[in-house]
Design an enzyme around this catalytic site. Structure first.
Site, PDB file in Angstrom:
ATOM      1  CD  GLU A  35     -14.178 -50.630  59.717  1.00  0.00           C
ATOM      2  OE1 GLU A  35     -13.456 -50.719  58.709  1.00  0.00           O
ATOM      3  OE2 GLU A  35     -14.018 -49.770  60.596  1.00  0.00           O
ATOM      4  CG  HIS A  37     -20.707 -47.042  54.182  1.00  0.00           C
ATOM      5  ND1 HIS A  37     -21.438 -47.346  55.311  1.00  0.00           N
ATOM      6  CD2 HIS A  37     -21.605 -46.982  53.170  1.00  0.00           C
ATOM      7  CE1 HIS A  37     -22.715 -47.456  54.997  1.00  0.00           C
ATOM      8  NE2 HIS A  37     -22.842 -47.252  53.706  1.00  0.00           N
ATOM      9  CD  GLN A 148     -21.047 -57.907  43.739  1.00  0.00           C
ATOM     10  OE1 GLN A 148     -20.764 -56.952  43.024  1.00  0.00           O
ATOM     11  NE2 GLN A 148     -21.880 -58.861  43.355  1.00  0.00           N
ATOM     12  CD  GLN A 153     -27.090 -49.144  44.792  1.00  0.00           C
ATOM     13  OE1 GLN A 153     -28.158 -48.760  45.233  1.00  0.00           O
ATOM     14  NE2 GLN A 153     -25.967 -49.004  45.479  1.00  0.00           N
TER      15      GLN A 153
HETATM   16  O1  PAF Z   1     -26.223 -47.871  48.073  1.00  0.00           O
HETATM   17  C1  PAF Z   1     -26.661 -46.820  48.594  1.00  0.00           C
HETATM   18  O2  PAF Z   1     -26.351 -46.478  49.734  1.00  0.00           O
HETATM   19  C2  PAF Z   1     -27.616 -45.945  47.806  1.00  0.00           C
HETATM   20  O3  PAF Z   1     -28.463 -46.688  47.011  1.00  0.00           O
HETATM   21  C3  PAF Z   1     -26.882 -44.864  46.971  1.00  0.00           C
HETATM   22  C4  PAF Z   1     -26.023 -45.486  45.883  1.00  0.00           C
HETATM   23  C5  PAF Z   1     -26.039 -43.996  47.871  1.00  0.00           C
HETATM   24  C6  PAF Z   1     -27.913 -43.973  46.267  1.00  0.00           C
HETATM   25  O4  PAF Z   1     -28.726 -43.327  47.174  1.00  0.00           O
END
Ligand code: PAF
Length: 281
Positions: A35, A37, A148, A153
């Site tokens: 969910e 994603h 988040q 990242q």
């Molecule tokens: O957050 C993720 O799933 C990964 O780090 C990403 C941004 C898809 C890069 O592989």
């Protein structure tokens, strides 16, 4: 939903969309969707006319002893979820298609990758910024959406976009949680029944920290020590890091003020989980 596995096909399709003035938004993922994603997909849909999602388990962001081979994968399930959600294109290259055998070029980050996850996962963020740059140059989005939960990242990608003049707007979706508070993660699949219960301690310890801070505590060490005690009550838990840092520089803070990031990485059994909370003081 169109499925594209080839870099040049994706690039020419993106060119044709741009020529028609479509606004492309992009959600990069490593698949095994949940969910969280799908909530990023919704943000993409609400901010553009055309949504591309990628699924690519990126080998360059995994260390030699990490879970690249066992990382959960279920392409057919992911495909159905994205189709049902109304995604326009699924970009899913193979490893061989995306990285040539003689791939040599990496995007190196500065100090932001020296902290938190960067300490225990050397080269992880170099892999992330490299693959995200490659994906940006392939999908050619106007907007890209990240979650988040991966706070570090997000910061590193925003800095990369600024430093390397990517003409892309970065949007950030809130952390999606199970009803009991566990942050959604593809890696939750690894947890046994006992570990699943113990894993709750990540969000619980963030809640404890938040309460202490709202009640007036400003000594970072004291807050971390209470969080640590709570986490270590769980038999399956081992702390990778529990830190309170500046949400901008990621440097540790002793006296809590400004915008702070409380960040955690905890092994529950063999599974490394992360979670975080931003508080504005
Ligand atoms: O957050 C993720 O799933 C990964 O780090 C990403 C941004 C898809 C890069 O592989």
């Amino acid at each position: 939903m169109r499925i594209i596995k080839n870099v040049s096909e994706m690039q020419s399709f993106a060119n044709s969309l741009r020529a028609k003035d479509e606004k492309i938004s992009f959600v990069p993922t490593m698949g095994f969707l949940h969910e969280g994603h799908l909530s990023l997909v919704e943000i993409a849909q609400n901010n553009s006319t055309f949504v591309v999602v990628s699924i690519f388990v990126n080998p360059t962001q995994f260390g030699p002893n990490e879970d690249f081979d066992s990382y959960p994968r279920d392409f057919e399930r992911d495909k159905s979820l994205l189709e049902a959600k109304g995604v326009d294109v699924l970009f899913a290259p193979t490893k061989e298609e995306f990285y040539s055998e003689n791939h040599l070029t990496y995007v190196q980050n500065g100090s932001l990758s020296d902290f938190l996850c960067g300490n225990s996962r050397p080269n992880h963020f170099r892999g992330v910024t490299t693959v995200v740059s490659k994906l940006f140059n392939t999908v050619k989005p106007h907007i890209a959406v990240f979650g988040q939960k991966d706070a570090q990242q997000v910061l590193i990608i925003k800095k990369m976009v600024q430093d390397l003049n990517f003409d892309i707007e970065i949007l950030v979706g809130e952390i999606s949680r199970e009803k009991d508070g566990l942050a959604l993660s593809s890696r939750n699949k690894y947890l046994s029944e006992v570990e699943r219960k113990d894993a709750l301690v990540l969000s619980e310890s963030l809640g404890l920290a938040e309460k202490m801070i709202f009640d007036g505590e400003r000594n970072s060490e004291l807050v971390i020590s209470k969080m640590t005690d709570l986490i270590l009550e769980k038999q399956t838990a081992r702390i990778d890091y529990a830190e309170i840092v500046s949400s901008e520089s990621l440097e540790k803070i002793d006296f809590l003020k400004g915008e702070i990031l409380i960040a955690l990485a905890v092994f529950i059994g063999k599974t490394r989980l992360i979670d975080n909370k931003i508080i504005k003081l």
